[in-house]
Design a protein around this motif. Structure first.
Motif, PDB file in Angstrom:
ATOM      1  N   SER A 293       0.835  -1.225   0.066  1.00  0.00           N
ATOM      2  CA  SER A 293      -0.012  -0.044  -0.003  1.00  0.00           C
ATOM      3  C   SER A 293       0.880   1.247  -0.017  1.00  0.00           C
ATOM      4  N   THR A 297       0.958   3.964  -2.957  1.00  0.00           N
ATOM      5  CA  THR A 297       0.689   5.379  -2.383  1.00  0.00           C
ATOM      6  C   THR A 297       1.804   6.236  -3.179  1.00  0.00           C
ATOM      7  N   LEU A 420      -8.085  -5.656   2.558  1.00  0.00           N
ATOM      8  CA  LEU A 420      -6.890  -5.078   2.185  1.00  0.00           C
ATOM      9  C   LEU A 420      -6.530  -5.337   0.851  1.00  0.00           C
ATOM     10  N   LEU A 424      -6.096  -2.981  -2.452  1.00  0.00           N
ATOM     11  CA  LEU A 424      -5.005  -2.953  -3.379  1.00  0.00           C
ATOM     12  C   LEU A 424      -5.212  -3.072  -4.848  1.00  0.00           C
ATOM     13  N   ARG A 427      -6.376   0.141  -6.184  1.00  0.00           N
ATOM     14  CA  ARG A 427      -5.471   1.098  -6.274  1.00  0.00           C
ATOM     15  C   ARG A 427      -4.667   0.896  -7.368  1.00  0.00           C
TER      16      ARG A 427
END
Length: 456
Positions: A293, A297, A420, A424, A427
């Motif tokens: 993550s 980011t 989670l 992921l 994203r």
């Protein structure tokens, strides 16, 4: 018949042997033998007379002892009869005295009976009361009133009244006093005790309960730290300010139950080896998800920066590397350029989707491990039932705890990892979508520049 014949034959042989012996011995030896036989007979007669004399003497002694014992028995029976007579006389006098006393007491007898009954009931309540730990003399007073065979005196009745009023007042007050407290190692020490009504008592070390001997004892195992911290908040609270504190109306039983509840790590330990394996998987999955993550980011931020500087591709971000692939491509064949762009995008995909496959595996395996723990826990439970029966549920608690804890751990690990992993995926797909869009725009700009150059 055969024995008689044998004995007769033996006697005849001995007579023959003696005849032969006498026939062969001289006359002098025969006289000496006779003399020896006479002396032996006289000695035997003397010995028998002595034995007879001793027997007669012992018989007389035993007869004397018998007469003495019979005399003592008769005397004892006479004393017993006299004692029984005195006992009957005293019982009659006692009954007469009681009757006279009852007649004299009159209606006060019912009052005394009620007082004795109330003292007995209150004594049972006072034995486990924390108020009695502060005022122990109340228990002895109640015992005297409840068990006394005499009528209570006026001073005792007044003391009972004062004790009762003090007990009522203590029900709603918070008070401190010094008392002997038994620590967990059995050592007694004088400590400052705070009492909250008849419900709770504590020191700085923790909550107290009354033991079987009436002494205040520190709980061997205190409640959870959050509940234990209420003591500090209560002690440090300013006067007149309300604050929370544990109240146990069962005089320590709820505190004992609360203190015996397993802590978080103890409950996790009940899952056994399977539980620790599930926790390990969860920790590894959480760590990988956090790392990926953070990487996504940082990549998304750099991609956004690259969008602002689209004409200056940078190899430090996925979009920059795709743009560089377009710029470094040779020739103007649209199909070749499209393949180059697709290859550049596909090359970035594994890094963007890193650990997602492993997280999906963890999500699938964690509940299965929980199910495995459930099965092994039930096997342990049935083994305990087979060996020890069902009389003691505590013997089965270990297996049941393992079964339930591993199931919970499997779900607790799988559900967050599932969220989670979805985060992921979302994203990474967002970045991949940007790469697809920008690669298509880059291809279009490249073709526009080629068409513009051919028109010129």
């Amino acid at each position: 018949m055969t024995g008689v014949m044998c004995r007769a034959l033996t006697v005849l042989c001995l007579m023959g042997f003696c005849s032969a012996l006498f026939a062969q011995a001289p006359d002098a030896d025969f006289d000496a033998l006779l003399q020896e036989l006479r002396e032996s007979a006289q000695d035997s007669a003397t010995l028998n007379r002595e034995r007879e004399a001793r027997f007669v003497e012992q018989k007389q002694q035993r007869e004397a002892l018998m007469r003495e014992a019979e005399a003592k028995l008769a005397s004892a029976r006479k004393k017993a009869a006299a004692a029984k007579s005195r006992y009957d006389t005293q019982q009659a006098e006692l009954l007469a005295a009681r009757k006279k006393l009852d007649d004299g007491v009159g209606e006060l007898g019912q009052v005394y009976s009620t007082l004795r009954s109330a003292a007995g009931e209150l004594r049972q309540q006072a034995q486990g009361s924390l108020v009695s730990a502060q005022f122990p003399q109340g228990e002895s007073l109640l015992g005297t009133l409840a068990d006394g065979r005499r009528l209570p005196r006026l001073a005792q009745i007044e003391a009972f009244q004062l004790w009762f009023l003090r007990e009522l007042r203590a029900q709603g007050e918070v008070d401190g006093f010094d008392a002997a407290v038994v620590a967990t190692d059995g050592e007694r020490s004088q400590q400052r005790v705070t009492r909250v009504g008849p419900f709770t008592a504590f020191t700085e070390a923790g909550y107290l309960v009354r033991g079987d001997d009436g002494a205040l004892q520190l709980l061997p195992r205190q409640p959870a730290p959050g509940l234990h911290g209420l003591i500090d908040d209560f002690v440090e609270a300013p006067a007149g300010e309300s604050t929370a504190i544990l109240i146990d109306p069962t005089r320590g039983e709820l505190l004992k139950i609360e203190s015996e509840k397993p802590r978080l790590f103890e409950r996790l330990g009940q899952g056994g080896a399977v539980g620790y394996l599930i926790l390990t998987i969860g920790a590894v999955g959480l760590l990988l998800a956090m790392l990926q993550s953070a990487w996504l980011t940082r990549g998304a931020v750099r991609v956004q920066g690259q969008l602002a500087r689209i004409e200056q591709p940078d190899a430090g971000n996925p979009l920059g590397r795709v743009m560089l692939a377009v710029d470094q491509a040779d020739g103007d064949d649209p199909e070749l350029l499209e393949l180059k762009l697709s290859e550049a995008v596909v090359r970035e995909a594994p890094r963007l989707e890193r650990f997602q496959g492993l997280l999906r595996l963890f999500v699938a395996v964690a509940p299965l491990l929980g199910l495995l723990g459930t099965v092994t826990g039930m096997i342990l439970t049935f083994q305990a039932i087979t060996v020890f029966g069902t009389n003691d549920p505590k013997l089965m608690a270990g297996g049941i705890s393992q079964a339930l804890v591993t199931t919970v751990l499997g779900l607790v690990v799988a559900i967050p990892l599932l969220f989670l992993n979805s985060l992921l995926q979302t994203r990474s797909r967002a970045i991949v979508q940007i790469l697809d869009e920008q690669s298509a725009l880059a291809l279009a700009r490249r073709l526009d520049r080629r068409s513009g150059a051919s028109d010129v």
